[in-house]
Design a protein around this motif. Structure first.
Motif, PDB file in Angstrom:
ATOM      1  N   ASP A  58       0.837  -1.211   0.000  1.00  0.00           N
ATOM      2  CA  ASP A  58       0.000   0.000   0.000  1.00  0.00           C
ATOM      3  C   ASP A  58       0.866   1.253   0.000  1.00  0.00           C
ATOM      4  O   ASP A  58       0.591   2.224  -0.703  1.00  0.00           O
ATOM      5  N   THR A  59       1.920   1.218   0.819  1.00  0.00           N
ATOM      6  CA  THR A  59       2.822   2.365   0.890  1.00  0.00           C
ATOM      7  C   THR A  59       3.461   2.632  -0.462  1.00  0.00           C
ATOM      8  O   THR A  59       3.594   3.789  -0.889  1.00  0.00           O
ATOM      9  N   PHE A  60       3.857   1.573  -1.155  1.00  0.00           N
ATOM     10  CA  PHE A  60       4.421   1.739  -2.496  1.00  0.00           C
ATOM     11  C   PHE A  60       3.421   2.429  -3.415  1.00  0.00           C
ATOM     12  O   PHE A  60       3.780   3.327  -4.187  1.00  0.00           O
ATOM     13  N   GLN A  61       2.155   1.999  -3.347  1.00  0.00           N
ATOM     14  CA  GLN A  61       1.147   2.596  -4.232  1.00  0.00           C
ATOM     15  C   GLN A  61       0.898   4.066  -3.870  1.00  0.00           C
ATOM     16  O   GLN A  61       0.650   4.888  -4.757  1.00  0.00           O
ATOM     17  N   LEU A  62       0.946   4.372  -2.579  1.00  0.00           N
ATOM     18  CA  LEU A  62       0.783   5.775  -2.181  1.00  0.00           C
ATOM     19  C   LEU A  62       1.926   6.632  -2.704  1.00  0.00           C
ATOM     20  O   LEU A  62       1.722   7.767  -3.140  1.00  0.00           O
ATOM     21  N   LEU A  63       3.137   6.071  -2.650  1.00  0.00           N
ATOM     22  CA  LEU A  63       4.310   6.824  -3.107  1.00  0.00           C
ATOM     23  C   LEU A  63       4.363   6.916  -4.629  1.00  0.00           C
ATOM     24  O   LEU A  63       4.840   7.909  -5.179  1.00  0.00           O
ATOM     25  N   ASP A  64       3.890   5.874  -5.301  1.00  0.00           N
ATOM     26  CA  ASP A  64       3.985   5.851  -6.760  1.00  0.00           C
ATOM     27  C   ASP A  64       2.718   5.229  -7.344  1.00  0.00           C
ATOM     28  O   ASP A  64       2.724   4.097  -7.817  1.00  0.00           O
ATOM     29  N   PRO A  65       1.587   5.961  -7.305  1.00  0.00           N
ATOM     30  CA  PRO A  65       0.344   5.424  -7.880  1.00  0.00           C
ATOM     31  C   PRO A  65       0.425   5.370  -9.405  1.00  0.00           C
ATOM     32  O   PRO A  65       1.315   5.973 -10.014  1.00  0.00           O
ATOM     33  N   PRO A  86      -5.887   1.435  -1.534  1.00  0.00           N
ATOM     34  CA  PRO A  86      -4.629   1.960  -0.981  1.00  0.00           C
ATOM     35  C   PRO A  86      -4.405   3.446  -1.231  1.00  0.00           C
ATOM     36  O   PRO A  86      -3.663   4.080  -0.479  1.00  0.00           O
ATOM     37  N   VAL A  87      -5.016   3.993  -2.284  1.00  0.00           N
ATOM     38  CA  VAL A  87      -4.765   5.401  -2.607  1.00  0.00           C
ATOM     39  C   VAL A  87      -5.970   6.287  -2.346  1.00  0.00           C
ATOM     40  O   VAL A  87      -5.879   7.506  -2.515  1.00  0.00           O
ATOM     41  N   TRP A 108      -3.783  -8.098  -8.760  1.00  0.00           N
ATOM     42  CA  TRP A 108      -3.291  -6.967  -7.968  1.00  0.00           C
ATOM     43  C   TRP A 108      -3.523  -5.696  -8.795  1.00  0.00           C
ATOM     44  O   TRP A 108      -2.930  -5.526  -9.849  1.00  0.00           O
ATOM     45  N   VAL A 109      -4.388  -4.836  -8.305  1.00  0.00           N
ATOM     46  CA  VAL A 109      -4.750  -3.630  -9.056  1.00  0.00           C
ATOM     47  C   VAL A 109      -3.725  -2.539  -8.777  1.00  0.00           C
ATOM     48  O   VAL A 109      -3.422  -2.241  -7.616  1.00  0.00           O
ATOM     49  N   LYS A 131     -14.089  -8.799  -3.069  1.00  0.00           N
ATOM     50  CA  LYS A 131     -13.734  -9.317  -1.746  1.00  0.00           C
ATOM     51  C   LYS A 131     -12.674  -8.418  -1.126  1.00  0.00           C
ATOM     52  O   LYS A 131     -11.599  -8.226  -1.678  1.00  0.00           O
ATOM     53  N   THR A 132     -12.990  -7.850   0.049  1.00  0.00           N
ATOM     54  CA  THR A 132     -12.034  -6.967   0.727  1.00  0.00           C
ATOM     55  C   THR A 132     -11.030  -7.794   1.532  1.00  0.00           C
ATOM     56  O   THR A 132     -11.252  -8.968   1.822  1.00  0.00           O
ATOM     57  N   GLU A 133      -9.909  -7.143   1.896  1.00  0.00           N
ATOM     58  CA  GLU A 133      -8.907  -7.795   2.736  1.00  0.00           C
ATOM     59  C   GLU A 133      -9.371  -7.761   4.197  1.00  0.00           C
ATOM     60  O   GLU A 133     -10.433  -7.222   4.518  1.00  0.00           O
ATOM     61  N   ARG A 134      -8.552  -8.307   5.082  1.00  0.00           N
ATOM     62  CA  ARG A 134      -8.892  -8.355   6.516  1.00  0.00           C
ATOM     63  C   ARG A 134      -9.181  -6.982   7.083  1.00  0.00           C
ATOM     64  O   ARG A 134     -10.028  -6.817   7.962  1.00  0.00           O
ATOM     65  N   ASP A 135      -8.470  -5.961   6.589  1.00  0.00           N
ATOM     66  CA  ASP A 135      -8.631  -4.613   7.127  1.00  0.00           C
ATOM     67  C   ASP A 135      -9.636  -3.775   6.352  1.00  0.00           C
ATOM     68  O   ASP A 135      -9.741  -2.568   6.554  1.00  0.00           O
ATOM     69  N   GLY A 136     -10.380  -4.394   5.443  1.00  0.00           N
ATOM     70  CA  GLY A 136     -11.420  -3.681   4.710  1.00  0.00           C
ATOM     71  C   GLY A 136     -10.951  -2.921   3.487  1.00  0.00           C
ATOM     72  O   GLY A 136     -11.738  -2.232   2.837  1.00  0.00           O
ATOM     73  N   ILE A 137      -9.669  -3.050   3.129  1.00  0.00           N
ATOM     74  CA  ILE A 137      -9.119  -2.349   1.964  1.00  0.00           C
ATOM     75  C   ILE A 137      -9.124  -3.286   0.761  1.00  0.00           C
ATOM     76  O   ILE A 137      -8.834  -4.477   0.878  1.00  0.00           O
ATOM     77  N   ILE A 138      -9.434  -2.729  -0.400  1.00  0.00           N
ATOM     78  CA  ILE A 138      -9.421  -3.511  -1.638  1.00  0.00           C
ATOM     79  C   ILE A 138      -8.071  -3.322  -2.311  1.00  0.00           C
ATOM     80  O   ILE A 138      -7.699  -2.212  -2.684  1.00  0.00           O
ATOM     81  N   ARG A 139      -7.327  -4.404  -2.418  1.00  0.00           N
ATOM     82  CA  ARG A 139      -6.040  -4.373  -3.108  1.00  0.00           C
ATOM     83  C   ARG A 139      -6.062  -5.304  -4.319  1.00  0.00           C
ATOM     84  O   ARG A 139      -5.437  -5.034  -5.320  1.00  0.00           O
ATOM     85  N   ARG A 140      -6.762  -6.424  -4.148  1.00  0.00           N
ATOM     86  CA  ARG A 140      -6.856  -7.429  -5.202  1.00  0.00           C
ATOM     87  C   ARG A 140      -8.321  -7.668  -5.539  1.00  0.00           C
ATOM     88  O   ARG A 140      -9.175  -7.660  -4.646  1.00  0.00           O
ATOM     89  N   VAL A 141      -8.591  -7.880  -6.805  1.00  0.00           N
ATOM     90  CA  VAL A 141      -9.962  -8.125  -7.258  1.00  0.00           C
ATOM     91  C   VAL A 141     -10.005  -9.502  -7.910  1.00  0.00           C
ATOM     92  O   VAL A 141      -9.231  -9.771  -8.837  1.00  0.00           O
ATOM     93  N   PRO A 142     -10.879 -10.402  -7.433  1.00  0.00           N
ATOM     94  CA  PRO A 142     -10.979 -11.729  -8.055  1.00  0.00           C
ATOM     95  C   PRO A 142     -11.437 -11.605  -9.507  1.00  0.00           C
ATOM     96  O   PRO A 142     -12.442 -10.956  -9.796  1.00  0.00           O
ATOM     97  N   MET A 143     -10.703 -12.253 -10.401  1.00  0.00           N
ATOM     98  CA  MET A 143     -11.083 -12.253 -11.819  1.00  0.00           C
ATOM     99  C   MET A 143     -11.964 -13.441 -12.163  1.00  0.00           C
ATOM    100  O   MET A 143     -12.728 -13.410 -13.125  1.00  0.00           O
ATOM    101  N   VAL A 144     -11.830 -14.500 -11.382  1.00  0.00           N
ATOM    102  CA  VAL A 144     -12.676 -15.686 -11.541  1.00  0.00           C
ATOM    103  C   VAL A 144     -13.080 -16.146 -10.149  1.00  0.00           C
ATOM    104  O   VAL A 144     -12.257 -16.158  -9.227  1.00  0.00           O
TER     105      VAL A 144
END
Length: 745
Positions: A49-56, A330-331, A282-283, A216-229
């Motif tokens: 997440d930090t990487f995406q914040l620094l370089d979206p 993340p952003v 991974w979006v 499907k959200t992660e444990r902390d409620g943030i969406i980082r990955r989206v199921p394609m199938v």
């Protein structure tokens, strides 16, 4: 038994139990990575997440437009769901404007409540002829179905936690094939929902495609990955985004590439989409983009520019808060779910998605093992300064490598596991080094503890009746001094203990002389440390000034000794390590006298002021000044020395906080323009800090750095910068008075 003891001594000397413990730690962390508990995974994804914040993601193209069921549209057309005839008009208008494909991020699971046949049955006082005419009209669902037939429309569906109805096997489903393992093996890695909510059959039959918009959200409620199938009610289903891609590429069958470890990628014609083992993408998120949105009511009223729709993939969804489709990424703390699907499509179509390669865990294991072994082999032979330097280098290499792969290849390589593993090994070795240092200090204390101060010996010779237990209360100034980096020095003499003894005598002698020359009394030597006091046993009206003079003299004599030792090192061709001391001074009421037992007693001093002086000496390395004094001492000598306020501290065990100061030099330093300028900037910084004006304090620090050519205040500036960052994350309580709780001794 003797052989066993000899072997243990040989092992401890040649290898060391600390290294053995570190090897066990490496094995334990390897097992932990294999298990991969939830907190470890959360730490890893938050790093990404930090990487995406620094370089979206920076958008290079906008292939998607969102038709927004927004507040404006709801205000004009009424509450959702709208009549299917209005939806049909939107589909027709989008098709006429040249939309490549249209997808719904909503589900039409029930027939339209405004269908004519329902109106005929529900309206009162209608004659039978009118009722029959209404029943003869086409349903609103059929009108939408006819509009969909003349376009390429993908319907949204959603997974459910329970089965509502049996699936109609006559309705169409997307076809899948598996490469690399059988279908059952691949399907066990997919996320599964017990139930599936589909659209009404009349719409399902004419749709060009159908996909799940469930995210499907992660444990902390943030969406980082989206199921394609996904799997829903026993059926393999594409996501809404994947189904759009399948429809526009005219792919008859979606290909799942898998192996025993899970899904590797998903393929439609012309696109190979890498996923994690569960078939999730991974979006690579960009910041929320308002330019993607057009209002649904504007589409209905034909007020949308042609270039917003022509040649675009169109998603129909909502940003209205009341419709409860707001997600966290993340952003962005609040992004409409429909835009998440849009970002998935943009990432895939522009080939700017993120990938966590299947070999990432192997790389992480290898990095943890290699760096951990290097630390175990080489670190115990290094001194404290080099130890910190090497630790910083290893941490920088791990973080830098992970960042490099993210920026240049968009690969997600986790550095937290090897960093945690290496840090655990590193801290274990540092603790071992600390234990060795304390053992060496105890040995030196036992050797020097028998000595008393010359002033005390002379007074006891004149008045032997004072050799009794007890004491008196008086105001005194207490000094503690200590050597910095004692381990580094002692390790250079590990094969020459007599050389270490000679060095300590060379070092302690000038310091002792400086104290005695200023009317001080040596209380005791504690290894490389000295405890001394003023105004006992002999009266000294200027005990604060004499103590400060002695402290400055000590630094000057150490400088002279260091110069001499440096010349000796050059001539002898051996390593030169400078001697540095920290000094703590405090004035207060103490109990002083002969203390001990009937067989052994020493002339010593007790009291809170003694404890504070010891604490101040320990803090000299934190604040970057070799001499730190308490407020009573500072006020008594402020006209004779360059006094600089440092902090307002709360010492453990005391109810009232204490202002502490540094002595930067004698009167000539105090009168210099440079010192006065830095003192004023420090006063400004402390004022802003204690009034919670974090920006003002940081600005004063910045100006102070420009004025401080010798970096005299750098430790102090960094200390307050760290505190301000912590307070910005977790502000101090409302009743905070600016005092900082001193936790270390």
């Amino acid at each position: 038994m003797k052989r066993l003891k000899a072997w243990r001594r040989w092992f401890a000397r040649r290898f060391g139990y600390a290294r053995l413990i570190c090897l066990a730690l490496l094995v334990a962390f390897a097992a932990l990575r294999i298990i991969d508990p939830g907190p470890m995974e959360e730490l890893r994804v938050r790093t990404f997440d930090t990487f995406q914040l620094l370089d979206p993601r920076v958008k290079t193209a906008r292939p998607v437009t969102i038709v927004d069921i927004d507040e404006k549209s709801l205000a004009k057309l009424g509450q959702w769901p709208w009549p299917r005839t209005s939806i049909a008009d939107i589909v027709v208008n989008l098709t006429n404007l040249g939309a490549v494909a249209i997808a719904f991020d909503v589900v039409f699971s029930e027939s339209d409540r405004l269908n004519p046949d329902k109106a005929a049955d529900s309206m009162r006082d209608l004659d039978e002829t009118t009722r029959e005419r209404l029943r003869a009209l086409p349903s609103n669902d059929q009108i939408l179905s006819d509009a969909m037939r003349r376009s390429r429309v993908v319907l949204g569906e959603t997974g459910l936690a329970a089965v509502l109805t049996e699936l109609d096997k006559d309705l169409p489903f997307t076809s899948f094939a598996t490469l690399g393992s059988d279908a059952a093996e691949a399907e066990r890695f997919l996320f599964e929902f017990p139930g599936l909510l589909r659209n009404v059959p009349v719409l399902e039959k004419t749709a060009a495609g159908r996909g799940l918009f469930t995210i499907k959200t992660e444990r902390d409620g943030i969406i980082r990955r989206v199921p394609m199938v996904l799997r829903a009610q026993g059926t393999t289903m594409p996501s809404l985004s994947l189904e759009i891609l399948r429809v526009i590429t005219a792919t008859p069958t979606v290909l799942l590439k898998s192996e025993k470890a899970g899904i590797k990628s998903i393929t439609v014609r012309g696109l190979d989409i890498p996923t994690d083992k569960n078939g999730q993408l991974w979006v690579h998120f960009a910041h929320q983009d308002p330019s993607l949105y057009v209002s649904a009511v504007d589409v209905l009223d034909s007020k949308v520019p042609l270039d917003k729709i022509k040649g675009k993939l169109v998603l129909i969804g909502t940003s209205a808060v009341g419709l409860n489709d707001i997600k966290t990424t993340p952003v962005s703390p609040a992004m409409p779910g429909v835009e998440v699907h849009a970002q998935v499509l943009e990432s895939v179509l522009t080939r700017e998605g993120l990938v966590q390669p299947y070999y990432a865990s192997t790389v992480e294991f290898f990095a943890a093992l290699v760096i951990g072994l290097l630390v175990i082999i080489f670190t115990p032979n290094l001194g404290p300064v080099r130890l910190v330097l090497v630790g910083g280098i290893f941490a920088s290499v791990l973080v830098g490598t992970s960042w490099y792969f993210y920026v240049h290849d968009r690969l997600l390589i986790d550095f937290t596991y090897p960093l945690m593993s290496t840090t655990a090994v590193y801290l274990t070795l540092i603790f071992s080094s600390f234990v060795r240092e304390q053992a060496q200090r105890r040995q030196i204390r036992s050797a020097f503890g028998q000595y008393l101060s010359p002033a005390l010996v002379e007074q006891l010779a004149q008045s032997p009746e004072k050799l009794v237990l007890g004491g008196e209360e008086r105001e005194m100034t207490i000094m503690f001094s200590d050597v910095r980096g004692f381990t580094t020095i002692s390790e250079t003499y590990k094969h020459d203990p007599q050389g270490l003894t000679r060095l300590m005598n060379r070092f302690l002698t000038p310091l002792t002389n400086a104290i005695l020359a200023r009317k001080g009394t040596i209380d005791k030597y504690m290894g490389d440390a000295i405890m001394a006091f003023w105004n006992a046993p002999l009266d000294d009206k200027e005990h604060q000034i004499n103590a400060c003079e002695a402290a400055v003299d000590m630094l000057e004599r150490i400088d002279e000794l260091n110069k001499l030792r440096e010349e000796e090192a050059k001539e002898g061709g051996h390593v030169y390590i400078p001697l540095n001391v920290g000094v703590g001074l405090n004035t207060g009421t103490c109990v002083v006298g002969n203390m001990g037992s009937d067989l052994r007693f020493d002339y010593s001093v007790l009291g809170d002021s003694v404890n504070l002086a010891s604490r101040l000496e320990g803090q000299s390395k934190e604040y970057g000044f070799p001499i730190i004094v308490g407020s009573k001492t500072a006020l008594a000598v402020k006209d004779r020395f360059a006094i600089l306020e440092l902090d307002f501290i709360m010492v453990k065990g005391k109810k009232e906080p204490e202002v502490i100061y540094a002595i930067a030099g004698r009167q000539d330093v105090a009168q210099s323009a440079r010192f006065q300028r830095l003192r004023n900037l420090t006063i400004e910084m402390l004022s802003c800090y204690r009034n919670r004006d974090w920006d003002g304090a940081l600005e004063a620090i910045a100006r102070g750095r420009k004025s401080d050519e010798g970096n005299t205040l750098e430790y102090l500036f960094k200390l307050y910068e760290t505190r301000i960052q912590a307070f910005r994350h977790e502000p101090p309580p409302a009743d905070w008075n600016g005092a900082f709780a001193l936790l270390t001794k």
